[in-house]
Design a protein around this motif. Structure first.
Motif, short mmCIF file in Angstrom:
data_model
loop_
_atom_site.label_atom_id
_atom_site.label_comp_id
_atom_site.label_asym_id
_atom_site.label_seq_id
_atom_site.Cartn_x
_atom_site.Cartn_y
_atom_site.Cartn_z
N HIS A 192 63.07 16.51 18.05
CA HIS A 192 62.76 16.67 16.63
C HIS A 192 63.87 17.38 15.85
O HIS A 192 63.67 17.74 14.69
N GLY A 193 65.02 17.58 16.48
CA GLY A 193 66.15 18.18 15.77
C GLY A 193 65.92 19.63 15.38
O GLY A 193 66.48 20.09 14.39
N ALA A 194 65.13 20.35 16.13
CA ALA A 194 64.81 21.74 15.84
C ALA A 194 65.88 22.66 16.45
O ALA A 194 65.68 23.27 17.50
N ALA A 195 67.01 22.73 15.78
CA ALA A 195 68.19 23.42 16.32
C ALA A 195 67.93 24.89 16.64
O ALA A 195 68.40 25.40 17.66
N GLU A 196 67.23 25.60 15.77
CA GLU A 196 66.97 27.02 16.02
C GLU A 196 66.09 27.20 17.26
O GLU A 196 66.29 28.13 18.04
N SER A 197 65.13 26.32 17.45
CA SER A 197 64.29 26.37 18.65
C SER A 197 65.11 26.11 19.90
O SER A 197 64.96 26.80 20.92
N VAL A 198 65.99 25.12 19.83
CA VAL A 198 66.85 24.80 20.97
C VAL A 198 67.69 26.01 21.34
O VAL A 198 67.78 26.39 22.52
N LYS A 199 68.28 26.64 20.34
CA LYS A 199 69.12 27.82 20.59
C LYS A 199 68.30 28.94 21.25
O LYS A 199 68.75 29.55 22.22
N GLU A 200 67.11 29.19 20.74
CA GLU A 200 66.25 30.24 21.29
C GLU A 200 65.86 29.93 22.74
O GLU A 200 65.87 30.81 23.60
N ILE A 201 65.53 28.68 23.02
CA ILE A 201 65.14 28.28 24.37
C ILE A 201 66.31 28.43 25.34
O ILE A 201 66.16 28.93 26.45
N LEU A 202 67.49 28.00 24.91
CA LEU A 202 68.67 28.05 25.79
C LEU A 202 69.12 29.47 26.07
O LEU A 202 69.85 29.70 27.04
N MET A 203 68.69 30.44 25.28
CA MET A 203 69.03 31.84 25.52
C MET A 203 68.13 32.48 26.57
O MET A 203 68.39 33.59 27.02
N GLN A 204 67.08 31.78 26.98
CA GLN A 204 66.14 32.31 27.97
C GLN A 204 66.73 32.24 29.37
O GLN A 204 67.47 31.31 29.69
N PRO A 205 66.38 33.21 30.23
CA PRO A 205 66.96 33.27 31.59
C PRO A 205 66.72 32.02 32.43
O PRO A 205 67.56 31.66 33.22
N ARG A 206 65.60 31.35 32.26
CA ARG A 206 65.31 30.18 33.10
C ARG A 206 65.75 28.86 32.47
O ARG A 206 65.43 27.79 32.96
N ALA A 207 66.51 28.91 31.41
CA ALA A 207 66.89 27.69 30.68
C ALA A 207 67.65 26.70 31.55
O ALA A 207 67.47 25.50 31.42
#
Length: 75
Positions: free
Chosen positions: A39-54
């Protein structure tokens, strides 16, 4: 998952702080990262990728069409 694909950062952060699992699959086999990318939710993607288990969810492929989060992000 809905918070991720709608770019609802504050609720998503609260869920992550409460130890919500980022590698959970929905009924179609998609992760929150896949939904955010789709869905092109760039801020969500960034937040998820910052998580330890990403790193564990980057290579997962969706059950129905076999797409990964990267494929969804490129579409």
């Amino acid at each position: 998952m809905h918070a991720c694909d709608m770019n609802c950062i504050d609720p998503m952060r609260k869920l992550l702080e409460a130890s919500a699992s980022i590698d959970l699959l929905d009924c179609s086999g998609k992760t929150c990262l896949m939904w955010a990318c789709r869905h092109g939710a760039a801020e969500s993607v960034k937040e998820i990728l910052m998580q330890p288990r990403a790193q564990l969810i980057l290579c997962l492929r969706e059950r129905d069409d076999g797409f990964s989060a990267l494929v969804y992000a490129c579409r």
